[in-house]
Write a protein that holds these residues in place. Structure first.
Motif, mmCIF file in Angstrom:
data_model
loop_
_atom_site.group_PDB
_atom_site.id
_atom_site.type_symbol
_atom_site.label_atom_id
_atom_site.label_comp_id
_atom_site.label_asym_id
_atom_site.label_seq_id
_atom_site.Cartn_x
_atom_site.Cartn_y
_atom_site.Cartn_z
ATOM 1 N N GLU A 154 74.000 4.388 69.425
ATOM 2 C CA GLU A 154 73.397 3.225 68.777
ATOM 3 C C GLU A 154 71.894 3.409 68.630
ATOM 4 O O GLU A 154 71.315 3.106 67.589
ATOM 5 C CB GLU A 154 73.696 1.973 69.599
ATOM 6 N N ALA A 155 71.236 3.923 69.683
ATOM 7 C CA ALA A 155 69.793 4.138 69.636
ATOM 8 C C ALA A 155 69.424 5.187 68.592
ATOM 9 O O ALA A 155 68.429 5.045 67.866
ATOM 10 C CB ALA A 155 69.291 4.561 71.018
ATOM 11 N N ILE A 156 70.216 6.237 68.492
ATOM 12 C CA ILE A 156 69.955 7.287 67.495
ATOM 13 C C ILE A 156 70.161 6.743 66.084
ATOM 14 O O ILE A 156 69.355 6.990 65.176
ATOM 15 C CB ILE A 156 70.857 8.508 67.755
ATOM 16 N N TYR A 157 71.239 5.987 65.902
ATOM 17 C CA TYR A 157 71.486 5.364 64.594
ATOM 18 C C TYR A 157 70.319 4.479 64.195
ATOM 19 O O TYR A 157 69.858 4.500 63.042
ATOM 20 C CB TYR A 157 72.781 4.547 64.645
ATOM 21 N N PHE A 159 67.242 4.724 65.052
ATOM 22 C CA PHE A 159 66.080 5.536 64.677
ATOM 23 C C PHE A 159 66.173 5.931 63.203
ATOM 24 O O PHE A 159 65.206 5.795 62.452
ATOM 25 C CB PHE A 159 66.000 6.784 65.553
ATOM 26 N N PHE A 160 67.336 6.425 62.785
ATOM 27 C CA PHE A 160 67.495 6.838 61.395
ATOM 28 C C PHE A 160 67.345 5.648 60.454
ATOM 29 O O PHE A 160 66.793 5.768 59.356
ATOM 30 C CB PHE A 160 68.856 7.501 61.197
ATOM 31 N N LYS A 161 67.820 4.509 60.874
ATOM 32 C CA LYS A 161 67.686 3.319 60.037
ATOM 33 C C LYS A 161 66.222 2.909 59.906
ATOM 34 O O LYS A 161 65.783 2.506 58.826
ATOM 35 C CB LYS A 161 68.501 2.166 60.634
ATOM 36 N N GLU A 162 65.461 3.020 61.005
ATOM 37 C CA GLU A 162 64.042 2.670 60.966
ATOM 38 C C GLU A 162 63.255 3.615 60.064
ATOM 39 O O GLU A 162 62.152 3.295 59.629
ATOM 40 C CB GLU A 162 63.461 2.701 62.382
ATOM 41 N N MET A 163 63.822 4.796 59.785
ATOM 42 C CA MET A 163 63.172 5.727 58.861
ATOM 43 C C MET A 163 63.352 5.305 57.410
ATOM 44 O O MET A 163 62.850 5.964 56.496
ATOM 45 C CB MET A 163 63.763 7.128 59.042
ATOM 46 N N ASP A 164 64.075 4.206 57.196
ATOM 47 C CA ASP A 164 64.369 3.708 55.843
ATOM 48 C C ASP A 164 65.235 4.684 55.048
ATOM 49 O O ASP A 164 65.107 4.791 53.821
ATOM 50 C CB ASP A 164 63.075 3.406 55.070
ATOM 51 N N LEU A 165 66.115 5.396 55.730
ATOM 52 C CA LEU A 165 67.052 6.267 55.033
ATOM 53 C C LEU A 165 68.165 5.441 54.409
ATOM 54 O O LEU A 165 68.514 4.375 54.905
ATOM 55 C CB LEU A 165 67.672 7.270 56.023
ATOM 56 N N ASP A 166 68.740 5.943 53.307
ATOM 57 C CA ASP A 166 69.875 5.238 52.723
ATOM 58 C C ASP A 166 71.150 5.598 53.488
ATOM 59 O O ASP A 166 71.153 6.449 54.377
ATOM 60 C CB ASP A 166 70.012 5.551 51.236
ATOM 61 N N SER A 167 72.241 4.950 53.132
ATOM 62 C CA SER A 167 73.479 5.103 53.887
ATOM 63 C C SER A 167 73.981 6.541 53.888
ATOM 64 O O SER A 167 74.403 7.062 54.934
ATOM 65 C CB SER A 167 74.557 4.172 53.330
ATOM 66 N N SER A 169 72.321 9.310 53.552
ATOM 67 C CA SER A 169 71.451 10.165 54.362
ATOM 68 C C SER A 169 71.749 9.990 55.846
ATOM 69 O O SER A 169 71.749 10.961 56.615
ATOM 70 C CB SER A 169 69.984 9.838 54.077
ATOM 71 N N ILE A 170 71.999 8.747 56.249
ATOM 72 C CA ILE A 170 72.325 8.490 57.653
ATOM 73 C C ILE A 170 73.679 9.103 58.008
ATOM 74 O O ILE A 170 73.847 9.717 59.067
ATOM 75 C CB ILE A 170 72.317 6.973 57.940
ATOM 76 N N ILE A 171 74.644 8.963 57.110
ATOM 77 C CA ILE A 171 75.976 9.543 57.353
ATOM 78 C C ILE A 171 75.874 11.054 57.548
ATOM 79 O O ILE A 171 76.521 11.631 58.423
ATOM 80 C CB ILE A 171 76.922 9.198 56.184
ATOM 81 N N LYS A 172 75.040 11.713 56.728
ATOM 82 C CA LYS A 172 74.880 13.157 56.835
ATOM 83 C C LYS A 172 74.300 13.565 58.188
ATOM 84 O O LYS A 172 74.613 14.645 58.705
ATOM 85 C CB LYS A 172 73.990 13.672 55.705
ATOM 86 N N LYS A 173 73.445 12.717 58.758
ATOM 87 C CA LYS A 173 72.852 13.036 60.053
ATOM 88 C C LYS A 173 73.924 13.177 61.138
ATOM 89 O O LYS A 173 73.749 13.917 62.104
ATOM 90 C CB LYS A 173 71.858 11.951 60.468
ATOM 91 N N LEU A 186 79.401 4.789 60.529
ATOM 92 C CA LEU A 186 79.835 4.156 59.279
ATOM 93 C C LEU A 186 80.009 2.652 59.471
ATOM 94 O O LEU A 186 79.614 1.852 58.603
ATOM 95 C CB LEU A 186 81.144 4.793 58.812
ATOM 96 N N LEU A 187 80.590 2.255 60.595
ATOM 97 C CA LEU A 187 80.812 0.839 60.851
ATOM 98 C C LEU A 187 79.489 0.096 61.026
ATOM 99 O O LEU A 187 79.340 -1.049 60.581
ATOM 100 C CB LEU A 187 81.682 0.671 62.097
ATOM 101 N N ASN A 188 78.514 0.748 61.662
ATOM 102 C CA ASN A 188 77.189 0.144 61.779
ATOM 103 C C ASN A 188 76.558 -0.081 60.406
ATOM 104 O O ASN A 188 75.941 -1.116 60.153
ATOM 105 C CB ASN A 188 76.278 1.031 62.628
ATOM 106 N N LEU A 189 76.702 0.892 59.528
ATOM 107 C CA LEU A 189 76.159 0.756 58.176
ATOM 108 C C LEU A 189 76.824 -0.403 57.436
ATOM 109 O O LEU A 189 76.169 -1.161 56.713
ATOM 110 C CB LEU A 189 76.367 2.056 57.394
ATOM 111 N N TYR A 190 78.125 -0.529 57.623
ATOM 112 C CA TYR A 190 78.855 -1.628 56.992
ATOM 113 C C TYR A 190 78.397 -2.969 57.552
ATOM 114 O O TYR A 190 78.156 -3.933 56.820
ATOM 115 C CB TYR A 190 80.350 -1.434 57.218
ATOM 116 N N LYS A 191 78.268 -3.019 58.872
ATOM 117 C CA LYS A 191 77.818 -4.239 59.526
ATOM 118 C C LYS A 191 76.424 -4.644 59.058
ATOM 119 O O LYS A 191 76.131 -5.831 58.881
ATOM 120 C CB LYS A 191 77.808 -4.023 61.045
ATOM 121 N N ASP A 192 75.542 -3.659 58.850
ATOM 122 C CA ASP A 192 74.167 -3.939 58.468
ATOM 123 C C ASP A 192 73.983 -4.138 56.972
ATOM 124 O O ASP A 192 72.853 -4.267 56.493
ATOM 125 C CB ASP A 192 73.255 -2.801 58.938
ATOM 126 N N GLY A 193 75.085 -4.138 56.221
ATOM 127 C CA GLY A 193 74.993 -4.386 54.790
ATOM 128 C C GLY A 193 74.317 -3.283 54.005
ATOM 129 O O GLY A 193 73.710 -3.527 52.961
#
Length: 399
Positions: A154-157, A159-167, A169-173, A186-193
């Motif tokens: 969750e903490a790593i996810y 971090f990537f979100k705070e970098m303003d990456l799109d979905s 790009s985050i999935i690729k990480k 993926l579920l976090n991305l869905y939850k965060d819209g």
């Protein structure tokens, strides 16, 4: 011994004990960390701040170094818990828990370091180092029924979100991780819209773990998915005791009732927290919110020593009427309630933006030194509230 008193609450402690001949080991969450651990993290943070080259940053956070630092964390656990045995089963459990707790706590320091690093090559090196941490996490033998395991992801996810990456790009990480961790991201991305309509259309089929799938179905049935079901401070938070710089007692609710600005921006901090002090020193250079008509900056110091708190207020010339002390039973009350209601992970510093009537606006606001009045120009519609809703279910246990 009263079991509930021993464990406090299930929200504050993982409901698991490891007992061996009177040997009790608690797995903790949302309760902060002991001073010795915080000092160790601060030393690491200070060393990282002094690094001037990208290669040096990557080397300092290499997989080998991470393993060595995690081992040091295990040593600290044994130092703080002298009754712990060193027999193989217990040592393996403690070492595994230590590594997961260390990674999670380290990620918050790295996120702070990334925020305040301006040199692009160093920022790229920090990002590469986070990928090292993710790789290090993925090669461990994950215990997916352990709350600490998915806490590090969750903490790593985040971090990537705070970098303003799109979905995408985050999935690729997370490509190098196992399927369960990929689904968690993926579920976090869905939850965060953050998923496009096309990406959302097939998400139910991509989530094979039943708990993840059921959670996604619940979100899919919610017409407001991806935005907060806005919450308010509850009675326990409202009644938490605080002190001002004149040692006058008040309660948390008073901060809202006595604030004329429509918004309150909280800095949860402490004199023992080096990243907190660095943020204050940066803010002190401009103090740009001191006379704001829109937002009132408020520093909440979680302390045991009033003298240290007052010295910090004086050192950084903080507006005294905006500084308050959290002591005694109020600390655990606020930590527990903010964890339950507003997803606080117990890290310092942390920033919350509230509306004057007590409604949460942003659970992870920008630091006070970086926060501008224009940041809240469109918050009246509550559109920017993400990371909300019912808690994500844990990943599946090992087969």
């Amino acid at each position: 011994m009263d079991f509930e008193v021993l464990l406090q609450t299930k929200e504050r402690y993982k409901d698991t004990l490891h007992i061996n001949h009177g040997n009790v080991f608690f797995k903790q969450r949302n309760v902060g960390i002991l001073p010795s651990f915080n000092k160790y993290l601060s030393n690491i943070y200070d060393s990282l701040k002094k690094i001037k080259s990208a290669d040096g940053m990557v080397e300092s956070l290499s997989i080998e170094r991470l393993g060595a630092m995690a081992d040091k964390w295990t040593e600290l656990i044994y130092k703080e818990h002298p009754n712990l045995k060193h027999d193989s089963p217990i040592f393996k459990t403690v070492k595994k828990f230590g590594a997961e707790q260390f990674e999670r706590q380290l990620m918050y320091r790295i996120m702070h370091l990334y925020t305040y690093t301006k040199e692009e090559s160093l920022r790229n090196a920090i990002e590469k180092s986070v990928l090292n941490i993710l790789q290090y996490s993925c090669v461990q033998e994950d215990d997916f029924d352990n709350i600490m395991t998915w806490g590090k992801y969750e903490a790593i996810y985040r971090f990537f979100k705070e970098m303003d990456l799109d979905s995408q790009s985050i999935i690729k990480k997370f490509n190098g991780c196992n399927d369960t961790v990929k689904q968690y991201a993926l579920l976090n991305l869905y939850k965060d819209g953050m998923l496009s309509e096309q990406e959302k259309s097939g998400i139910i089929d991509k989530l094979t773990y039943p708990a993840f799938k059921n959670y996604a179905i619940q979100l899919n049935q919610n017409p407001n998915r991806g935005t907060d079901k806005s919450g308010y401070i509850n009675n326990e938070i409202r009644g938490a005791r605080l002190f001002d710089v004149n040692d006058k007692e008040l309660v948390f609710e008073d901060l809202f009732e006595r604030t004329e600005q429509p918004y309150l921006l909280f800095d949860f901090s402490g004199s023992w927290c080096k990243p907190c002090l660095e943020e204050m020193s940066v803010y002190a250079k401009t103090r740009h919110l001191d006379n704001s008509k829109k937002v009132r900056p408020i520093w909440l110091f979680f302390e045991n020593d009033k003298t240290k708190w007052l010295n910090i207020v004086e050192r950084y010339n903080l507006k005294k009427e905006n500084c308050f002390l959290v002591v005694g039973e109020s600390g655990p009350i606020l930590k527990k309630q903010f964890a339950l209601l507003f997803d606080w992970e117990g890290e310092f510093p942390h920033y919350f933006l509230f509306a004057n009537e007590g409604e949460i606006i942003d659970k992870r606001a920008r630091p006070l030194s970086m926060f501008e009045e224009n940041n809240i120009s469109d918050f009246s519609t509550r559109k920017n509230n993400k990371n909300s809703g019912i808690p994500l279910p844990p990943p599946p246990p090992k087969q």
